[in-house]
Design a protein around this motif. Structure first.
Motif, PDB file in Angstrom:
ATOM      1  N   LYS A 136       0.840  -1.214   0.000  1.00 64.35           N
ATOM      2  CA  LYS A 136       0.000   0.000   0.000  1.00 64.35           C
ATOM      3  C   LYS A 136       0.868   1.254   0.000  1.00 64.35           C
ATOM      4  CE  LYS A 136      -4.269  -1.793   1.938  1.00 64.35           C
ATOM      5  NZ  LYS A 136      -4.985  -2.095   3.186  1.00 64.35           N
ATOM      6  N   ALA A 140       1.197   0.450  -6.941  1.00 58.82           N
ATOM      7  CA  ALA A 140       1.329  -0.488  -8.067  1.00 58.82           C
ATOM      8  C   ALA A 140       1.834   0.286  -9.291  1.00 58.82           C
ATOM      9  CB  ALA A 140      -0.023  -1.123  -8.354  1.00 58.82           C
ATOM     10  N   PRO A 141       2.382  -0.387 -10.314  1.00 62.87           N
ATOM     11  CA  PRO A 141       2.630  -1.822 -10.370  1.00 62.87           C
ATOM     12  C   PRO A 141       3.747  -2.241  -9.417  1.00 62.87           C
ATOM     13  CG  PRO A 141       3.609  -0.742 -12.277  1.00 62.87           C
ATOM     14  CD  PRO A 141       2.851   0.316 -11.524  1.00 62.87           C
ATOM     15  N   GLU A 159      -0.619  -5.293 -11.397  1.00 61.73           N
ATOM     16  CA  GLU A 159      -0.893  -3.962 -11.973  1.00 61.73           C
ATOM     17  C   GLU A 159      -1.636  -3.070 -10.978  1.00 61.73           C
ATOM     18  OE1 GLU A 159       0.409  -3.049 -14.728  1.00 61.73           O
ATOM     19  OE2 GLU A 159       1.080  -5.014 -15.436  1.00 61.73           O
ATOM     20  N   THR A 160      -2.322  -3.711 -10.010  1.00 65.99           N
ATOM     21  CA  THR A 160      -3.094  -2.935  -9.027  1.00 65.99           C
ATOM     22  C   THR A 160      -2.746  -3.435  -7.617  1.00 65.99           C
ATOM     23  OG1 THR A 160      -4.894  -4.555  -9.008  1.00 65.99           O
ATOM     24  CG2 THR A 160      -5.075  -2.768 -10.622  1.00 65.99           C
ATOM     25  N   ILE A 161      -3.081  -2.596  -6.620  1.00 64.03           N
ATOM     26  CA  ILE A 161      -2.845  -2.972  -5.219  1.00 64.03           C
ATOM     27  C   ILE A 161      -3.658  -4.229  -4.880  1.00 64.03           C
ATOM     28  CG2 ILE A 161      -3.207  -2.209  -2.821  1.00 64.03           C
ATOM     29  CD1 ILE A 161      -1.128  -0.511  -3.992  1.00 64.03           C
ATOM     30  N   GLU A 162      -4.899  -4.308  -5.398  1.00 61.75           N
ATOM     31  CA  GLU A 162      -5.763  -5.457  -5.100  1.00 61.75           C
ATOM     32  C   GLU A 162      -5.113  -6.746  -5.612  1.00 61.75           C
ATOM     33  OE1 GLU A 162      -6.962  -2.558  -6.591  1.00 61.75           O
ATOM     34  OE2 GLU A 162      -7.568  -1.920  -4.574  1.00 61.75           O
ATOM     35  N   GLU A 163      -4.572  -6.672  -6.823  1.00 64.24           N
ATOM     36  CA  GLU A 163      -3.918  -7.841  -7.412  1.00 64.24           C
ATOM     37  C   GLU A 163      -2.697  -8.242  -6.567  1.00 64.24           C
ATOM     38  OE1 GLU A 163      -2.166  -8.988 -11.717  1.00 64.24           O
ATOM     39  OE2 GLU A 163      -3.182  -7.057 -11.636  1.00 64.24           O
TER      40      GLU A 163
END
Ligand code: AMP
Ligand code: GLY
Length: 433
Positions: A136, A140-141, A159-163
């Motif tokens: 966090k 990202a990435p 590519e995203t924080i969720e990923e």
């Protein structure tokens, strides 16, 4: 001379093929080999597990084998070299301590930092909450890596924080066993990936021709990572000046750092590099072995007898062997995979068309990756099934040879990328597209 090749992939077929081309080699034994090595002259498959070190040692002693060449990382990480060397055998491949350069990404990162080689900034975690907080904070990435060996499946370029959080959860879920006890989180590098494999005897280094692998399953480098779907060598983007930098800024400092830790590293030091848009080489990872399929593209261009180089590495006499000689021309290699790979796939389909390609005058060479020979037939037996190599004076010729051979081969649900080498057609020496 008698040589054992440990492993059963396309890399091991290429190694065995190259050894048997040399008049200095009388017999190759593949442990356990595949459908390709089963049908190679002066080569015999031996039904032993690559992890049965005692069995391999007994066999090697009974046959008075001169050299054992280890293909895959798993036996190296489990200490095959330590066991066989203790029994007086000559081995090409690093010890368990040296193999940590591949078997622990955290260990390798610390080694790189100590050697001051350029690589992505990274941090290791054993705890989900701290790892998530770091992601966090970094944004990202970002790249999430299981620490240990995960058969090429332990890395997520998120590519995203969720990923990224999903990948961290995945690593700590136990899915990768002990390999997931730690997670390494590192900055995302951009540029072009290049593999530089160097032969070493622990003191002297001799880089092989650079190669460019295509790791993603889909055309245009899309979809999940695989073991490698195709490769070409050499890589025009890696000029002589860049190769010198790779040797002096990366390979030599790492070898010196290994030596300073009393690690006597003999075998292949494989640097997976990102060449940044500014033209600087940065390390993505190290491997402790030959690349697959890089080996299938590089070895057909090798002029110096491979057994001379391998013995020199194992006996720490590489300095006495002159510079490595290469054939004129370039090499292209395209992998034919089983439908579904790198996910689930079927095995056991007959492969047709191979017989039309045989003969020493053939323009293409078919290396078997995941096949077996049964009842007179070659059957599919893995995710990556064949690696088809073409040579030429230029890449258009080399790829034309490889793709023409592929057109003649068939098995149910076979898949291959049509665009292997797409970058090399647009590269001019030294340019970074
Ligand atoms: P590895 O198992 O470390 O080779 O990682 C597999 C693949 O993930 C590499 O070949 C790269 O395509 C990609 N990768 C790994 N680390 C990074 C990074 N720091 N930046 C960008 N891509 C990466
Ligand atoms: N081709 C990638 C590897 O051998 O790790």
């Amino acid at each position: 001379m008698r040589i054992i090749v440990v492993g059963n992939g396309g890399r091991e077929h290429a190694l065995a093929w190259k050894f048997t081309q040399s008049p200095g080699v009388d017999q190759v034994y593949c442990i356990p080999g595949n459908g390709g090595t089963a049908t190679l002259e002066r080569c015999q498959n031996i039904a032993l597990s690559p992890e049965d070190f005692v069995g391999i040692a007994e066999f090697a002693q009974a046959k008075q084998v001169n050299l054992v060449v280890v293909g895959p990382e798993v036996p190296l990480a489990l200490g095959i070299t330590d066991v066989l060397t203790a029994k007086g055998l000559l081995v090409f491949g690093p010890t368990q301590a040296g193999a940590q350069i591949e078997s622990s990404k955290t260990w390798a990162k610390e080694l790189m930092e100590a050697a001051a080689v350029p690589t992505a900034k990274a941090q290791s975690f054993t705890d989900t909450a701290l790892a998530v907080a770091y992601v966090k904070d970094q944004g990202a990435p970002i790249v999430i890596k299981a620490d240990g060996l995960a058969a090429g499946k332990g890395v997520t370029v998120a590519e995203t924080i969720e990923e990224a959080i999903a990948a961290i959860t995945d690593v700590f879920s136990g899915k990768f066993g002990l390999a997931g006890a730690q997670v390494l989180i590192e900055d995302c590098l951009v540029g072009q990936e290049v593999s530089v494999l160097a032969l070493t005897d622990g003191i002297t280094l001799r880089p092989l021709l650079p190669a460019q692998d295509h790791k993603r399953i889909g055309e245009g480098d899309t979809g999940p990572n695989t073991g490698g779907m195709g490769v070409y060598a050499p890589v025009p983007l890696v000029t002589e000046a860049l190769m010198d930098r790779i040797q002096t800024e990366i390979l030599e400092p790492v070898l010196a750092e290994l030596r300073s830790r009393q690690i006597d590293y003999r075998g292949v030091l494989y640097a997976g590099l990102m060449i940044t848009p500014a033209g600087d080489p940065k390390v993505i990872e190290f491997n402790c072995r030959f690349g697959d399929p890089e080996t299938q593209a590089i070895l057909p261009l090798l002029e110096t007898p491979l057994e001379q180089l391998a013995i020199a590495c194992a006996t720490q006499t590489l300095k006495t062997v002159g510079p490595i000689a290469w054939k004129t021309g370039v090499s292209a290699c395209v992998v034919m995979a089983a439908g579904g790979y790198p996910g689930d796939y079927e095995k056991g389909y007959p492969i047709t068309g191979l017989e039309t390609l045989g003969g020493s005058s053939a323009a293409a060479t078919v290396f078997h990756a995941g096949t077996r020979f049964q009842d007179g037939q070659i059957l599919t037996d893995g995710g990556r099934v064949l690696a088809v190599n073409g040579l030429g004076l230029n890449f258009d010729q080399a790829f034309a040879q490889a793709y023409a051979a592929i057109a003649a081969i068939h098995f149910q649900d076979c898949y291959w990328r049509q665009d292997i080498g797409y970058r090399v057609r647009t590269q001019t020496p030294g340019s970074i597209p």
